[in-house]
Design an enzyme around this catalytic site. Structure first.
Site, PDB file in Angstrom:
ATOM      1  N   HIS A  56       0.842  -1.207   0.000  1.00 52.80           N
ATOM      2  CA  HIS A  56       0.000   0.000   0.000  1.00 52.80           C
ATOM      3  C   HIS A  56       0.870   1.247   0.000  1.00 52.80           C
ATOM      4  O   HIS A  56       1.522   1.566   1.000  1.00 52.80           O
ATOM      5  CB  HIS A  56      -0.926   0.015   1.223  1.00 52.80           C
ATOM      6  CG  HIS A  56      -1.942   1.107   1.167  1.00 52.80           C
ATOM      7  ND1 HIS A  56      -3.265   0.883   0.851  1.00 52.80           N
ATOM      8  CD2 HIS A  56      -1.843   2.446   1.363  1.00 52.80           C
ATOM      9  CE1 HIS A  56      -3.937   2.026   0.868  1.00 52.80           C
ATOM     10  NE2 HIS A  56      -3.077   2.994   1.168  1.00 52.80           N
ATOM     11  N   HIS A  58       1.440   5.421  -2.136  1.00 44.58           N
ATOM     12  CA  HIS A  58       0.938   6.467  -3.031  1.00 44.58           C
ATOM     13  C   HIS A  58       2.133   7.111  -3.723  1.00 44.58           C
ATOM     14  O   HIS A  58       2.647   8.140  -3.285  1.00 44.58           O
ATOM     15  CB  HIS A  58       0.125   7.503  -2.249  1.00 44.58           C
ATOM     16  CG  HIS A  58      -1.166   6.957  -1.723  1.00 44.58           C
ATOM     17  ND1 HIS A  58      -2.361   7.067  -2.415  1.00 44.58           N
ATOM     18  CD2 HIS A  58      -1.449   6.267  -0.598  1.00 44.58           C
ATOM     19  CE1 HIS A  58      -3.325   6.485  -1.727  1.00 44.58           C
ATOM     20  NE2 HIS A  58      -2.797   5.980  -0.605  1.00 44.58           N
ATOM     21  N   GLN A 151      -9.662   9.001  -5.677  1.00 43.15           N
ATOM     22  CA  GLN A 151      -9.361   9.607  -4.385  1.00 43.15           C
ATOM     23  C   GLN A 151     -10.526  10.404  -3.805  1.00 43.15           C
ATOM     24  O   GLN A 151     -10.767  10.399  -2.598  1.00 43.15           O
ATOM     25  CB  GLN A 151      -8.138  10.528  -4.535  1.00 43.15           C
ATOM     26  CG  GLN A 151      -7.836  11.408  -3.332  1.00 43.15           C
ATOM     27  CD  GLN A 151      -7.161  10.665  -2.202  1.00 43.15           C
ATOM     28  OE1 GLN A 151      -5.994  10.326  -2.289  1.00 43.15           O
ATOM     29  NE2 GLN A 151      -7.892  10.397  -1.136  1.00 43.15           N
ATOM     30  N   HIS A 209      -9.373   1.463  -0.140  1.00 44.43           N
ATOM     31  CA  HIS A 209      -9.253   2.215   1.107  1.00 44.43           C
ATOM     32  C   HIS A 209     -10.599   2.040   1.808  1.00 44.43           C
ATOM     33  O   HIS A 209     -11.626   2.504   1.304  1.00 44.43           O
ATOM     34  CB  HIS A 209      -9.031   3.699   0.822  1.00 44.43           C
ATOM     35  CG  HIS A 209      -7.654   4.056   0.380  1.00 44.43           C
ATOM     36  ND1 HIS A 209      -7.089   3.526  -0.762  1.00 44.43           N
ATOM     37  CD2 HIS A 209      -6.747   4.917   0.909  1.00 44.43           C
ATOM     38  CE1 HIS A 209      -5.876   4.047  -0.907  1.00 44.43           C
ATOM     39  NE2 HIS A 209      -5.639   4.880   0.099  1.00 44.43           N
ATOM     40  N   GLU A 212     -11.284   4.180   6.573  1.00 38.46           N
ATOM     41  CA  GLU A 212     -10.151   4.920   7.134  1.00 38.46           C
ATOM     42  C   GLU A 212     -10.690   6.127   7.894  1.00 38.46           C
ATOM     43  O   GLU A 212     -10.617   7.264   7.454  1.00 38.46           O
ATOM     44  CB  GLU A 212      -9.185   5.358   6.031  1.00 38.46           C
ATOM     45  CG  GLU A 212      -7.895   5.942   6.578  1.00 38.46           C
ATOM     46  CD  GLU A 212      -6.971   6.465   5.492  1.00 38.46           C
ATOM     47  OE1 GLU A 212      -5.864   6.928   5.845  1.00 38.46           O
ATOM     48  OE2 GLU A 212      -7.338   6.436   4.304  1.00 38.46           O
ATOM     49  N   ASP A 308       2.257   3.217   2.961  1.00 39.39           N
ATOM     50  CA  ASP A 308       1.276   4.256   2.657  1.00 39.39           C
ATOM     51  C   ASP A 308       1.922   5.529   2.121  1.00 39.39           C
ATOM     52  O   ASP A 308       1.688   5.911   0.982  1.00 39.39           O
ATOM     53  CB  ASP A 308       0.404   4.569   3.883  1.00 39.39           C
ATOM     54  CG  ASP A 308      -0.897   5.281   3.517  1.00 39.39           C
ATOM     55  OD1 ASP A 308      -1.185   5.432   2.320  1.00 39.39           O
ATOM     56  OD2 ASP A 308      -1.636   5.678   4.442  1.00 39.39           O
ATOM     57  N   TRP A 314       0.262  13.852   3.484  1.00 39.49           N
ATOM     58  CA  TRP A 314      -0.270  13.223   4.689  1.00 39.49           C
ATOM     59  C   TRP A 314       0.790  12.924   5.745  1.00 39.49           C
ATOM     60  O   TRP A 314       0.462  12.741   6.913  1.00 39.49           O
ATOM     61  CB  TRP A 314      -0.989  11.913   4.302  1.00 39.49           C
ATOM     62  CG  TRP A 314      -2.154  12.152   3.402  1.00 39.49           C
ATOM     63  CD1 TRP A 314      -3.440  12.459   3.777  1.00 39.49           C
ATOM     64  CD2 TRP A 314      -2.159  12.122   1.976  1.00 39.49           C
ATOM     65  NE1 TRP A 314      -4.228  12.626   2.676  1.00 39.49           N
ATOM     66  CE2 TRP A 314      -3.476  12.431   1.550  1.00 39.49           C
ATOM     67  CE3 TRP A 314      -1.180  11.881   1.012  1.00 39.49           C
ATOM     68  CZ2 TRP A 314      -3.832  12.482   0.200  1.00 39.49           C
ATOM     69  CZ3 TRP A 314      -1.535  11.940  -0.327  1.00 39.49           C
ATOM     70  CH2 TRP A 314      -2.841  12.236  -0.720  1.00 39.49           C
TER      71      TRP A 314
END
Length: 426
Positions: A56, A58, A151, A209, A212, A308, A314
């Site tokens: 996982h 991005h 997203q 996802h 979350e 992630d 983030w």
């Protein structure tokens, strides 16, 4: 004659052996003391592991921290908003350059398989095109699996559904989604159904996802398990994050976990990010958002640690090292017995490979000749030290080497160097 022999290493299961490589395959795992090779690497006393796997990530956002601004609140929602701002100003060349730099980091760390979500809520599909190009560039040493990820919500964003299909038509590998970010719970459940049906039609895997959030009433994982069984997707579906389960009623979870196990839905918690982003609205007690890892494992559910984020809207930190992820995970999940710590190492290697469906992975004859030599004696010591990768082999080729980096001491009556290795109780 072998092309390469890894001599005298210790495998994760404790065996000390040699590994002979021909071409891009492991040809022998046995005593090769009389065998010839074009190159021999001495791994005596060192851990030889299959490569690390990240289920996982991005990659379209990685290494963008501070552009166009910093996430002041540290929340998931501000990060999503900031990512929307970044999409407006980034270029395809910038995405590719950042992604390739990250892949350099990954290669040096022995991280040779990555599943990256790529945003499809952009009519240009700029990130999709960039990462498809990156996937081609790194294919000889990193297996990059891409997830079509709406997203801003499959239904919440007006063109996300169409763009997600376009991305899959372009060659993206996996169907993604974010049901808890839709405008209503009903739309979230509807998106799970639509995305699973899309995957079933195309024979693809699913990675959503899922839940979350700190809201214990976010229960899209239940719908995901149902649709997995209804559509015959068992073993091809993962729910990522699952942080709402941290706050759910125990009785409900006692119903939910058997449903996940029956549907063979895997779970991908991301401990570095989950404990950073979740609980931001709490005073005390402050939740940390990690899902119920040990409880799921006890039910036979595949649970793998994910990275992630690394230096993006983030998360302001990160190195790409999956041992950092496992190290944090074992602390937050309180997996501190020897058996549990070894399981944490397995989660960032074999379990994650299984979640990604990697067919020729592992330290066995006939598997792809990809492996890592670490400056550690066993998996538990590797977790404790997050040590140097002395050598990384990808598909039969040495792609990274690192000298052993012992510290030099100047202390009366003490040794002149120190390595911090101490495996007596591992």
């Amino acid at each position: 004659m072998f092309d390469l022999i890894i001599k005298g290493g210790t495998l994760p299961d404790g065996r000390r052996t040699d590994i002979g490589i021909k071409g891009d395959r492991i040809a022998a795992i046995e005593d090769l003391s009389t065998a010839q090779a074009r190159e021999t690497i001495d791994a005596s006393g060192d851990l030889v592991s299959p490569p690390f796997v990240d289920p996982h990530f991005h990659m379209d956002a990685t290494l963008s921290y501070g552009t166009p601004r910093i996430n002041a609140s540290g929340t998931l929602l501000e990060g999503i908003g900031l990512w929307g701002e970044l999409k407006e100003v980034m270029t395809q060349d910038e995405v590719k350059a950042r992604a390739l730099e990250y892949c350099d980091w990954a290669a040096s760390l022995g991280l040779l398989a990555i599943r990256s979500h790529v945003d499809t809520c952009d009519d240009r599909l700029l990130g999709v095109e960039a990462l498809l190009d990156v996937r081609e560039t790194v294919k000889d040493y990193i297996d990059l699996q891409l997830v079509a990820f709406p997203q801003d919500g499959l239904y919440r964003d007006p063109t996300a559904h169409e763009n997600t299909i376009r991305a899959l038509d372009m060659g993206v590998d996996v169907v993604g989604g974010i049901p808890h970010f839709e405008r209503t719970m009903a739309d979230g459940a509807r998106s799970v159904t639509a995305l699973c049906e899309l995957a079933a039609e195309r024979g693809l895997m699913v990675d959503l996802h899922c839940d979350e959030t700190d809201d214990p009433h976010s229960r899209h994982i239940e719908t995901l398990a149902y649709e997995t069984q209804r559509l015959g997707l068992q073993g091809r579906v993962a729910g990522s994050h699952l942080t709402s389960m941290h706050s759910m009623d125990n009785y409900y979870v006692s119903k939910l976990l058997p449903l996940m196990a029956e549907a063979q839905v895997a779970a991908i918690p991301n401990p570095l990010i989950n404990i950073t982003l979740q609980g931001r609205h709490d005073s005390f007690p402050k939740r940390r958002g990690l899902t119920r890892v040990k409880e799921m494992q006890a039910m036979g559910i595949d649970v793998g640690w994910g990275q992630d984020c690394v230096m993006d809207p983030w998360y302001s930190m990160g190195t790409g090292d999956m041992l950092d992820v496992a190290f944090m995970g074992l602390h937050v999940a309180q997996m501190t017995s020897p058996e549990e710590m070894r399981r944490c190492f397995d989660m960032v290697t074999n379990v994650n490979a299984r979640i990604l469906g990697l067919q020729d992975y592992g330290l066995r004859v006939g598997a792809t000749a990809s492996l890592v030599v670490l400056d550690a004696g066993n998996p538990i010591e590797a977790l404790r030290l997050r040590p140097d990768r002395l050598c990384v082999v990808a598909k039969g080729r040495v792609i990274s080497r690192q000298a052993r980096n012992d510290a030099r001491l100047s202390l009366p009556g003490r040794p002149d160097s120190v390595r911090r290795r101490h495996s007596a109780h591992s």
